[in-house]
Write a protein that holds these residues in place. Sequence first.
Motif, PDB file in Angstrom:
ATOM      1  N   VAL A  28       0.846  -1.192   0.000  1.00 13.62           N
ATOM      2  CA  VAL A  28       0.000   0.000   0.000  1.00 13.62           C
ATOM      3  C   VAL A  28       0.883   1.244   0.000  1.00 13.62           C
ATOM      4  O   VAL A  28       1.718   1.416   0.894  1.00 13.62           O
ATOM      5  CB  VAL A  28      -0.944   0.047   1.227  1.00 13.62           C
ATOM      6  N   PHE A  29       0.700   2.104  -1.001  1.00 15.32           N
ATOM      7  CA  PHE A  29       1.370   3.399  -1.019  1.00 15.32           C
ATOM      8  C   PHE A  29       0.520   4.394  -0.234  1.00 15.32           C
ATOM      9  O   PHE A  29      -0.710   4.411  -0.351  1.00 15.32           O
ATOM     10  CB  PHE A  29       1.533   3.911  -2.451  1.00 15.32           C
ATOM     11  N   HIS A  30       1.176   5.240   0.552  1.00 11.91           N
ATOM     12  CA  HIS A  30       0.492   6.291   1.313  1.00 11.91           C
ATOM     13  C   HIS A  30       1.130   7.626   0.950  1.00 11.91           C
ATOM     14  O   HIS A  30       2.309   7.856   1.214  1.00 11.91           O
ATOM     15  CB  HIS A  30       0.619   6.018   2.815  1.00 11.91           C
ATOM     16  N   LEU A  31       0.344   8.510   0.325  1.00  7.30           N
ATOM     17  CA  LEU A  31       0.826   9.809  -0.119  1.00  7.30           C
ATOM     18  C   LEU A  31       0.209  10.908   0.744  1.00  7.30           C
ATOM     19  O   LEU A  31      -0.991  10.881   1.023  1.00  7.30           O
ATOM     20  CB  LEU A  31       0.426  10.076  -1.572  1.00  7.30           C
ATOM     21  N   VAL A  32       1.033  11.876   1.152  1.00  5.57           N
ATOM     22  CA  VAL A  32       0.556  13.026   1.917  1.00  5.57           C
ATOM     23  C   VAL A  32       0.774  14.279   1.083  1.00  5.57           C
ATOM     24  O   VAL A  32       1.908  14.591   0.702  1.00  5.57           O
ATOM     25  CB  VAL A  32       1.303  13.163   3.261  1.00  5.57           C
ATOM     26  N   GLN A  33      -0.329  15.018   0.797  1.00  2.00           N
ATOM     27  CA  GLN A  33      -0.249  16.189  -0.067  1.00  2.00           C
ATOM     28  C   GLN A  33      -1.089  17.337   0.513  1.00  2.00           C
ATOM     29  O   GLN A  33      -2.298  17.390   0.315  1.00  2.00           O
ATOM     30  CB  GLN A  33      -0.752  15.830  -1.474  1.00  2.00           C
ATOM     31  N   PRO A  34      -0.466  18.264   1.237  1.00  2.00           N
ATOM     32  CA  PRO A  34      -1.208  19.414   1.777  1.00  2.00           C
ATOM     33  C   PRO A  34      -1.712  20.323   0.655  1.00  2.00           C
ATOM     34  O   PRO A  34      -1.037  20.497  -0.362  1.00  2.00           O
ATOM     35  CB  PRO A  34      -0.164  20.137   2.631  1.00  2.00           C
ATOM     36  N   HIS A  35      -2.900  20.918   0.875  1.00  3.02           N
ATOM     37  CA  HIS A  35      -3.475  21.814  -0.130  1.00  3.02           C
ATOM     38  C   HIS A  35      -4.146  23.002   0.535  1.00  3.02           C
ATOM     39  O   HIS A  35      -4.648  22.900   1.656  1.00  3.02           O
ATOM     40  CB  HIS A  35      -4.510  21.071  -0.985  1.00  3.02           C
ATOM     41  N   THR A  66     -14.746  22.660  -4.747  1.00  4.76           N
ATOM     42  CA  THR A  66     -14.815  22.144  -6.112  1.00  4.76           C
ATOM     43  C   THR A  66     -13.421  22.003  -6.709  1.00  4.76           C
ATOM     44  O   THR A  66     -13.103  21.008  -7.362  1.00  4.76           O
ATOM     45  CB  THR A  66     -15.668  23.078  -6.998  1.00  4.76           C
ATOM     46  N   GLU A  67     -12.602  22.998  -6.476  1.00  7.00           N
ATOM     47  CA  GLU A  67     -11.227  22.945  -6.991  1.00  7.00           C
ATOM     48  C   GLU A  67     -10.480  21.746  -6.418  1.00  7.00           C
ATOM     49  O   GLU A  67      -9.763  21.036  -7.135  1.00  7.00           O
ATOM     50  CB  GLU A  67     -10.496  24.232  -6.637  1.00  7.00           C
ATOM     51  N   LEU A  68     -10.654  21.501  -5.131  1.00  2.00           N
ATOM     52  CA  LEU A  68     -10.007  20.356  -4.497  1.00  2.00           C
ATOM     53  C   LEU A  68     -10.542  19.046  -5.077  1.00  2.00           C
ATOM     54  O   LEU A  68      -9.772  18.108  -5.315  1.00  2.00           O
ATOM     55  CB  LEU A  68     -10.245  20.393  -2.988  1.00  2.00           C
ATOM     56  N   ALA A  69     -11.839  18.981  -5.321  1.00  2.00           N
ATOM     57  CA  ALA A  69     -12.437  17.764  -5.873  1.00  2.00           C
ATOM     58  C   ALA A  69     -11.906  17.472  -7.274  1.00  2.00           C
ATOM     59  O   ALA A  69     -11.615  16.322  -7.617  1.00  2.00           O
ATOM     60  CB  ALA A  69     -13.958  17.898  -5.899  1.00  2.00           C
ATOM     61  N   VAL A  70     -11.768  18.518  -8.097  1.00  2.00           N
ATOM     62  CA  VAL A  70     -11.242  18.335  -9.450  1.00  2.00           C
ATOM     63  C   VAL A  70      -9.798  17.855  -9.383  1.00  2.00           C
ATOM     64  O   VAL A  70      -9.392  16.928 -10.115  1.00  2.00           O
ATOM     65  CB  VAL A  70     -11.346  19.645 -10.262  1.00  2.00           C
ATOM     66  N   TRP A  71      -8.994  18.483  -8.532  1.00  2.00           N
ATOM     67  CA  TRP A  71      -7.600  18.037  -8.381  1.00  2.00           C
ATOM     68  C   TRP A  71      -7.558  16.571  -7.966  1.00  2.00           C
ATOM     69  O   TRP A  71      -6.751  15.786  -8.481  1.00  2.00           O
ATOM     70  CB  TRP A  71      -6.884  18.874  -7.319  1.00  2.00           C
ATOM     71  N   ARG A  72      -8.421  16.205  -7.034  1.00  2.00           N
ATOM     72  CA  ARG A  72      -8.442  14.834  -6.537  1.00  2.00           C
ATOM     73  C   ARG A  72      -8.623  13.834  -7.678  1.00  2.00           C
ATOM     74  O   ARG A  72      -7.828  12.905  -7.831  1.00  2.00           O
ATOM     75  CB  ARG A  72      -9.576  14.687  -5.527  1.00  2.00           C
ATOM     76  N   LEU A 117     -19.174  16.924   1.952  1.00  2.00           N
ATOM     77  CA  LEU A 117     -18.757  17.117   0.566  1.00  2.00           C
ATOM     78  C   LEU A 117     -17.336  16.612   0.337  1.00  2.00           C
ATOM     79  O   LEU A 117     -17.026  16.076  -0.732  1.00  2.00           O
ATOM     80  CB  LEU A 117     -18.854  18.600   0.191  1.00  2.00           C
ATOM     81  N   LEU A 118     -16.473  16.768   1.327  1.00  2.00           N
ATOM     82  CA  LEU A 118     -15.110  16.258   1.197  1.00  2.00           C
ATOM     83  C   LEU A 118     -15.102  14.735   1.091  1.00  2.00           C
ATOM     84  O   LEU A 118     -14.243  14.160   0.412  1.00  2.00           O
ATOM     85  CB  LEU A 118     -14.269  16.692   2.397  1.00  2.00           C
ATOM     86  N   SER A 119     -16.045  14.080   1.761  1.00  2.00           N
ATOM     87  CA  SER A 119     -16.098  12.618   1.703  1.00  2.00           C
ATOM     88  C   SER A 119     -16.864  12.113   0.487  1.00  2.00           C
ATOM     89  O   SER A 119     -16.801  10.919   0.162  1.00  2.00           O
ATOM     90  CB  SER A 119     -16.730  12.053   2.984  1.00  2.00           C
ATOM     91  N   THR A 120     -17.599  13.001  -0.196  1.00  2.00           N
ATOM     92  CA  THR A 120     -18.367  12.619  -1.394  1.00  2.00           C
ATOM     93  C   THR A 120     -18.171  13.690  -2.467  1.00  2.00           C
ATOM     94  O   THR A 120     -19.112  14.400  -2.838  1.00  2.00           O
ATOM     95  CB  THR A 120     -19.871  12.490  -1.048  1.00  2.00           C
ATOM     96  N   PRO A 121     -16.956  13.827  -2.995  1.00  2.00           N
ATOM     97  CA  PRO A 121     -16.645  14.955  -3.891  1.00  2.00           C
ATOM     98  C   PRO A 121     -17.255  14.861  -5.277  1.00  2.00           C
ATOM     99  O   PRO A 121     -17.262  15.844  -6.009  1.00  2.00           O
ATOM    100  CB  PRO A 121     -15.117  14.905  -3.967  1.00  2.00           C
TER     101      PRO A 121
END
Length: 377
Positions: free
Chosen positions: A148-155, A161-167, A221-225
């Motif tokens: 399992v890879f685990h990535l940490v990316q602060p934003h 909406t912008e965060l959801a699109v990036w995701r 919304l963060l859990s259902t983008p």
Amino acid sequence: MVTVQRWSGREARLLRDSLRMSLRDFAAYLGVSDRTVSNWEGGGTGYLPRAESQAVLDTALSRASDDAKARFGAALGPESGVPSVAGVIEVDSHKFLPVFIGVERARRLRAHMTPSAGTDWLESSAARVDHPEAQECSLYAFACGVAVFHLVQPHEPASLTELAVWRYRSYASDLPWARAKIRDFLGDDHSGVPHPEYVLSLYWLTSSPWTGSTYDTVLRLLSTPSVLVDRGAFGGPAPLDGSVEASLLATGFDHPEVVPFGVRGVSTGYAGWSGVAYASHSRERSLTIDELITCELTVQALWCFTHQIQQMIEDRQDPSMPEQYGWRFLRAAYSRLTTARAQETAQHVLMREAIMKTSGLAERLRAGQDALREGVG
């Protein structure tokens, strides 16, 4: 004269469109990689290229033809996307990318890694890995045969909406990156290893301008983008009109498959099929990020393990695993993940139950037990 005070992924995309270049041609024109341009554009207004890249984009704009500059200026115009909120949004994005590599490969991989301090019953080892965009990246190899890879990316996105699109856009590069990385680690022994198929996201909200019921809506919304994004848009996931986010924040948003696990006055947390969102209101009393990560690593490793069993069945094979990871192993895992322990706090129990319910892991563990038991019977 058209100028850009500070380039973001949005302006970079508009410049490329104005120059009428493909992503590959634009990257070559700037002297950067295709992935770099893809990451800029995927990040939208919340992604700010490095200082040297800002200068490169300035130069590219200054060298553009008058027609291209005119097109760029017209496209730049007033921002027509999602309006930024009055305040800072700070989110730590944690991504989990699991892949089944097999028990023997996992054993050889773990020989060069450090034993991790996670659960004592699900052995794993970990190592730091370089990633082109993540602040931190670790690879966990589980003795049962899952990596399992685990990535940490602060934003600091301008909007949800912008965060959801990036995701969703970043998933398109995360999966091939993980596939290439696991091949590098396994060397010549990577044949037959399934590709990573999905990414599970965990968001830790550290700062936001919202309060009250709106704050809960934000976490949902963060859990259902997906409700903020057109995932089938030509050219990849695209933001829905800014009024969608504004309306949902104003009127509230809920979903029958989103399960809450926060404690009033202590934390706000929601789990959904596509991920988890959590915010701490009392550091001394709430869950820690390490506790959330440990739970997700366990769940994703076992989900991937049981998925491999299901894949064997669908491929018309008799499912089998080494004896120590047979049906008794899955029975023990089911018991540990569905039974409250004396040392667990109420928050731990709520978190685990929410993640188990939305992941569907309990049902998969039972189905895996049955399949492996039949195989040895």
